[in-house]
Scaffold this motif. Structure first.
Motif, PDB file in Angstrom:
ATOM      1  N   UNK A 116       0.833  -1.212   0.000  1.00  0.00           N
ATOM      2  CA  UNK A 116       0.000   0.000   0.000  1.00  0.00           C
ATOM      3  C   UNK A 116       0.866   1.259   0.000  1.00  0.00           C
ATOM      4  N   UNK A 117       1.976   1.197   0.702  1.00  0.00           N
ATOM      5  CA  UNK A 117       2.877   2.368   0.721  1.00  0.00           C
ATOM      6  C   UNK A 117       3.454   2.618  -0.677  1.00  0.00           C
ATOM      7  N   UNK A 118       3.873   1.541  -1.344  1.00  0.00           N
ATOM      8  CA  UNK A 118       4.442   1.691  -2.695  1.00  0.00           C
ATOM      9  C   UNK A 118       3.367   2.155  -3.677  1.00  0.00           C
ATOM     10  N   UNK A 119       2.166   1.591  -3.526  1.00  0.00           N
ATOM     11  CA  UNK A 119       1.062   1.962  -4.418  1.00  0.00           C
ATOM     12  C   UNK A 119       0.713   3.439  -4.248  1.00  0.00           C
ATOM     13  N   UNK A 124      -0.955   3.938  -7.773  1.00  0.00           N
ATOM     14  CA  UNK A 124      -1.594   2.806  -8.445  1.00  0.00           C
ATOM     15  C   UNK A 124      -2.569   2.077  -7.513  1.00  0.00           C
ATOM     16  N   UNK A 125      -2.944   2.732  -6.414  1.00  0.00           N
ATOM     17  CA  UNK A 125      -3.906   2.108  -5.492  1.00  0.00           C
ATOM     18  C   UNK A 125      -5.167   1.592  -6.175  1.00  0.00           C
ATOM     19  N   UNK A 126      -5.768   2.373  -7.090  1.00  0.00           N
ATOM     20  CA  UNK A 126      -7.020   1.893  -7.718  1.00  0.00           C
ATOM     21  C   UNK A 126      -6.807   0.676  -8.631  1.00  0.00           C
ATOM     22  N   UNK A 127      -5.565   0.331  -8.903  1.00  0.00           N
ATOM     23  CA  UNK A 127      -5.295  -0.742  -9.874  1.00  0.00           C
ATOM     24  C   UNK A 127      -4.979  -2.080  -9.210  1.00  0.00           C
ATOM     25  N   UNK A 128      -4.937  -2.112  -7.898  1.00  0.00           N
ATOM     26  CA  UNK A 128      -4.373  -3.284  -7.211  1.00  0.00           C
ATOM     27  C   UNK A 128      -5.075  -4.598  -7.531  1.00  0.00           C
ATOM     28  N   UNK A 129      -6.376  -4.521  -7.870  1.00  0.00           N
ATOM     29  CA  UNK A 129      -7.122  -5.766  -8.126  1.00  0.00           C
ATOM     30  C   UNK A 129      -7.128  -6.161  -9.595  1.00  0.00           C
ATOM     31  N   UNK A 130      -6.502  -5.354 -10.434  1.00  0.00           N
ATOM     32  CA  UNK A 130      -6.548  -5.657 -11.875  1.00  0.00           C
ATOM     33  C   UNK A 130      -5.458  -6.640 -12.280  1.00  0.00           C
ATOM     34  N   UNK A 131      -5.702  -7.292 -13.433  1.00  0.00           N
ATOM     35  CA  UNK A 131      -4.676  -8.146 -14.032  1.00  0.00           C
ATOM     36  C   UNK A 131      -3.807  -7.279 -14.967  1.00  0.00           C
ATOM     37  N   UNK A 140       1.583  -0.563 -16.326  1.00  0.00           N
ATOM     38  CA  UNK A 140       2.394  -1.777 -16.124  1.00  0.00           C
ATOM     39  C   UNK A 140       3.783  -1.408 -15.612  1.00  0.00           C
ATOM     40  N   UNK A 141       4.336  -0.336 -16.178  1.00  0.00           N
ATOM     41  CA  UNK A 141       5.677   0.057 -15.769  1.00  0.00           C
ATOM     42  C   UNK A 141       5.694   0.501 -14.311  1.00  0.00           C
ATOM     43  N   UNK A 142       4.627   1.194 -13.894  1.00  0.00           N
ATOM     44  CA  UNK A 142       4.542   1.589 -12.480  1.00  0.00           C
ATOM     45  C   UNK A 142       4.479   0.369 -11.578  1.00  0.00           C
ATOM     46  N   UNK A 143       3.727  -0.625 -12.017  1.00  0.00           N
ATOM     47  CA  UNK A 143       3.610  -1.852 -11.211  1.00  0.00           C
ATOM     48  C   UNK A 143       4.974  -2.547 -11.117  1.00  0.00           C
ATOM     49  N   UNK A 144       5.676  -2.575 -12.253  1.00  0.00           N
ATOM     50  CA  UNK A 144       7.007  -3.212 -12.248  1.00  0.00           C
ATOM     51  C   UNK A 144       7.934  -2.483 -11.275  1.00  0.00           C
TER      52      UNK A 144
END
Ligand code: ADP
Ligand code: MG
Length: 362
Positions: A116-119, A124-131, A140-144
């Protein structure tokens, strides 16, 4: 301590060719080091060796005071961000970020806290449940990057992390990465072939060609004194202009003489005899259009390129192409003749034979 030291590091994939050849470098704790070089010069190989996912043929890698040659990748305190993101497609964003922590047996509550801290940092908090398939390239790059942050590494290794993004997003993410470095206080090694990224991000840049370091220095050092014509060209955008010239002595002062156009240089007169033929290099932003024909080149307008509030004048100088960058205050016609001067303190002098910067040979 998260300094990194490379000692006489070499890599050979095949018997007949060194992919990396005798690299030595000390990267300071919390430094942002950029590895810059053309495709195929060995940047990814070097990064992967530091990460521990590529064998070392010869030499040693230290992280802090510890030689990590035999240390498993997961125990090196490094996290790598790959060019192609390398997200697990069947896992959600949250699960992707959690995976590495599970392997390291980080407790569930701690995992969630870090994710949650990184998100939050990366928004990218709103994206946590997405594939991953439900994300844009930039997301995607933010998630990486998030997946790397949650590991709380001592060292971030980033391999061309922005090269798959469009220009606008690349500019935005570049600033995000700079902020991230300030915020996290970790050591960063960042691979790119883009000189704009290199000079905006790097505390220092190591320019690589064919598996060797060609020049290592701050952006300012490399811009002010490129060690040779290759580096001068590679670091300059728009490209640097070159003109054949000679060094001459006028009353004890050294001048660069290009077809009778003289510019003063602070090179000592003693260098003249060692470098009978030179090449003067001057960047488009260090040239100017003048009304005064007395110490200027006559050039002909080929075409103009407007970049924001600036214009690049593409000019014909004898048989070569010459570029002048200036603010866009008037239009120019094809075929128009212009007088072009050079800012003396920005003229680089290279030996014509060796292509090396005469200043760096002093
Ligand atoms: P860069 O990241 O600078 O583009 P790389 O490190 O990917 O360069 O590659 C450097 C050189 O090593 C290239 O000539 C490449 O073909 C070669 N190389 C990379 N990986 C392998 C491999 N697994 N086996 C053999 N050669 C490789
Ligand atoms: Mg690469």
């Amino acid at each position: 301590m998260s300094s990194i030291t490379l000692k006489a590091l070499s890599k050979q994939y095949t018997d007949d060719k060194h992919t990396l050849n005798d690299l030595s470098l000390h990267i300071k704790d919390k430094e942002f080091l950029v590895l810059l070089g053309p495709s195929g010069c060995g940047k990814s190989t070097l990064l992967r060796m530091i990460a521990g996912i590529e064998d070392i043929t010869q030499g040693e890698i230290y992280i802090g005071d510890v030689c990590v040659n035999k240390v498993e990748p997961k125990d090196r305190g490094v996290a790598m961000v790959f060019q192609n993101y390398a997200l697990y497609p069947h896992m959600t964003v949250f699960e992707n970020m959690a995976y590495g922590l599970k392997i390291k047996k980080v407790k569930k509550a701690e995992r969630e806290k870090r994710i949650h801290a990184a998100a939050e940092i990366l928004q990218i908090n709103p994206l946590l449940k997405r594939l991953p398939s439900q994300l844009s390239g930039g997301q995607k790059q933010r998630v990486a990057i998030g997946r790397a942050i949650v590991k709380e590494p001592k060292v971030f290794l980033m391999d061309e992390p922005l090269s798959n993004l469009d220009a606008k997003l690349r500019n935005e993410m570049r600033i995000e990465i700079k902020k991230l470095h300030e915020r996290l206080d970790s050591t960063f090694i960042y691979v790119t072939h883009d000189q704009v990224e290199a000079v905006t991000l790097g505390d220092r840049i190591a320019i690589m060609t064919e598996g060797k370091f060609r020049q290592i220095g701050t952006p300012m050092e490399i811009i002010d004194c490129p060690i040779d014509m290759f580096v001068a060209s590679f670091i300059s955008s728009p490209p640097i202009n070159y003109l054949d010239a000679v060094l001459v002595n006028r009353d004890g002062q050294t001048y660069v003489d290009t077809d009778g156009v003289l510019v003063e240089t602070d090179l000592p007169i003693e260098v003249i005899k060692d470098h009978p033929r030179v090449v003067a290099g001057v960047r488009p932003e260090h040239c100017f259009i003048t009304e005064d024909s007395s110490n200027a080149f006559v050039m002909e307008v080929l075409f103009t390129e407007i970049i924001g509030t600036d214009v690049l004048l593409h000019l014909k100088h004898k048989t070569s192409h010459f570029i002048v960058k200036k603010s866009f205050t008037q239009t120019y016609e094809k075929g128009q003749k212009l007088y072009v001067g050079m800012q003396a303190n920005h003229v680089h002098v290279f030996d014509k034979n060796t292509q090396k910067n005469v200043r760096s040979l002093q």
